[in-house]
Design a protein around this motif. Sequence first.
Motif, PDB file in Angstrom:
ATOM      1  N   HIS A   1      38.216 -54.620-136.805  1.00 25.24           N
ATOM      2  CA  HIS A   1      38.976 -54.673-137.938  1.00 25.24           C
ATOM      3  C   HIS A   1      39.835 -55.871-137.555  1.00 25.24           C
ATOM      4  N   VAL A   2      40.336 -56.246-136.424  1.00 24.07           N
ATOM      5  CA  VAL A   2      41.342 -57.290-136.083  1.00 24.07           C
ATOM      6  C   VAL A   2      40.374 -58.548-136.541  1.00 24.07           C
TER       7      VAL A   2
ATOM      8  N   ASN B   1      46.912 -57.237-138.169  1.00 25.88           N
ATOM      9  CA  ASN B   1      46.341 -57.236-139.406  1.00 25.88           C
ATOM     10  C   ASN B   1      47.229 -57.855-140.557  1.00 25.88           C
ATOM     11  N   PRO B   2      46.663 -58.664-141.449  1.00 27.35           N
ATOM     12  CA  PRO B   2      47.497 -59.301-142.318  1.00 27.35           C
ATOM     13  C   PRO B   2      48.594 -58.581-142.858  1.00 27.35           C
TER      14      PRO B   2
ATOM     15  N   SER C   1      46.259 -51.219-141.010  1.00 31.25           N
ATOM     16  CA  SER C   1      46.317 -51.498-139.770  1.00 31.25           C
ATOM     17  C   SER C   1      44.731 -51.219-139.059  1.00 31.25           C
ATOM     18  N   PRO C   2      44.895 -51.999-137.881  1.00 31.25           N
ATOM     19  CA  PRO C   2      43.479 -52.167-137.268  1.00 31.25           C
ATOM     20  C   PRO C   2      43.541 -51.004-136.207  1.00 31.25           C
TER      21      PRO C   2
ATOM     22  N   THR D   1      47.976 -46.288-130.447  1.00 27.97           N
ATOM     23  CA  THR D   1      48.242 -46.071-131.991  1.00 27.97           C
ATOM     24  C   THR D   1      47.293 -47.122-132.582  1.00 27.97           C
ATOM     25  N   VAL D   2      47.528 -48.226-132.740  1.00 27.91           N
ATOM     26  CA  VAL D   2      46.621 -49.252-133.332  1.00 27.91           C
ATOM     27  C   VAL D   2      46.700 -50.309-132.469  1.00 27.91           C
ATOM     28  N   TYR D   3      45.952 -51.508-132.762  1.00 24.42           N
ATOM     29  CA  TYR D   3      45.814 -52.614-132.332  1.00 24.42           C
ATOM     30  C   TYR D   3      47.027 -53.409-132.406  1.00 24.42           C
TER      31      TYR D   3
END
Length: 325
Positions: free
Chosen positions: A156-157, A144-145, A150-151, A33-35
């Motif tokens: 992105h992270v 992510n903050p 989302s990363p 999905t995302v990191y």
Amino acid sequence: MRNMRTLELEAGEVGEAARLLREGRLVAFPTETVYGLGADARDDIAVARIFEAKGRPQFNPLIVHLPDMASVEAVAELSPDAARLAEAFWPGPMTLVLPRREAAGLSPLVSAGLPSIAVRVPSGALARSLLTQAGIPVAAPSANPSGRVSPTRAAHVLRGLSGRIDAVLDGGPCAVGLESTILQPRSACEGGGVRLLRPGGLAAEAVEACLGAPLLPPPAPGGTDGETPAVTAPGQLASHYAPAGRIRLDADAAEPGEVLLGFGPVEAAYNLSSAGDLVEAAANLFGHLQALDRAGVPRIAVSPVPRIGLGRAINDRLARAAAPR
């Protein structure tokens, strides 16, 4: 400020990432999905560091990631509906909110004080290898903050959390690119049925076909006298997934000063899917919002996206990104 490491798969560093998690460190890792930003879900201090690194409100629960059904059953109680959904869609982009076992040994911060626990078994081979080698339940919100996009890539992270966490395991781009669908099976005394708490990478239509019944909608915003309704699962905050620029939804074209995030056969600087493919659009959503953020775009117009299949989840994320903040 932490000295953050990037762990490369070619160097065989999945085992190193697992060791760091067991030591109570924060490690970002890719799922389908995302990191996610992982920490030992049993360790109060490690879980508290997730909230600190993200700037996340502590009333917002976390999802516990596990490698298999046996691990899930050790921390949560499965109803017949939950078992049916788990058999059909795990491993995969589905999270179930279930009664937490008293002997689970999880930090109360993971559940934000609720008697339930959000759990999922990711399908990504790398994530499952990491979870298996770590041998612990891993709490992991998006890396992510809090409230930001989302990363879906390690870069992105690094952009959002560099200096705040210990390591990121770089497994390339995420295949689904949209967070998991969150479901809550209700007990017989609650009237039964399964409630959709957050649309996501598993289409609601597929869930309804499995159950042979429609999903119940999320609880109506409750509370009286301006009281904030309770958050029962991740991703329910009104303002979330937001770039720095302001977003205008369902736009036919960009107005002066705007950049268009398109969908379908439209001329746009960024297009979720010029072919109108919702799977492609879901995979591209956060990456394009990240790119618009990096470019410093102050105003973003977004083309209409159909509210069917994965389009429901895409529209949910866009609505939260566009919410006043």
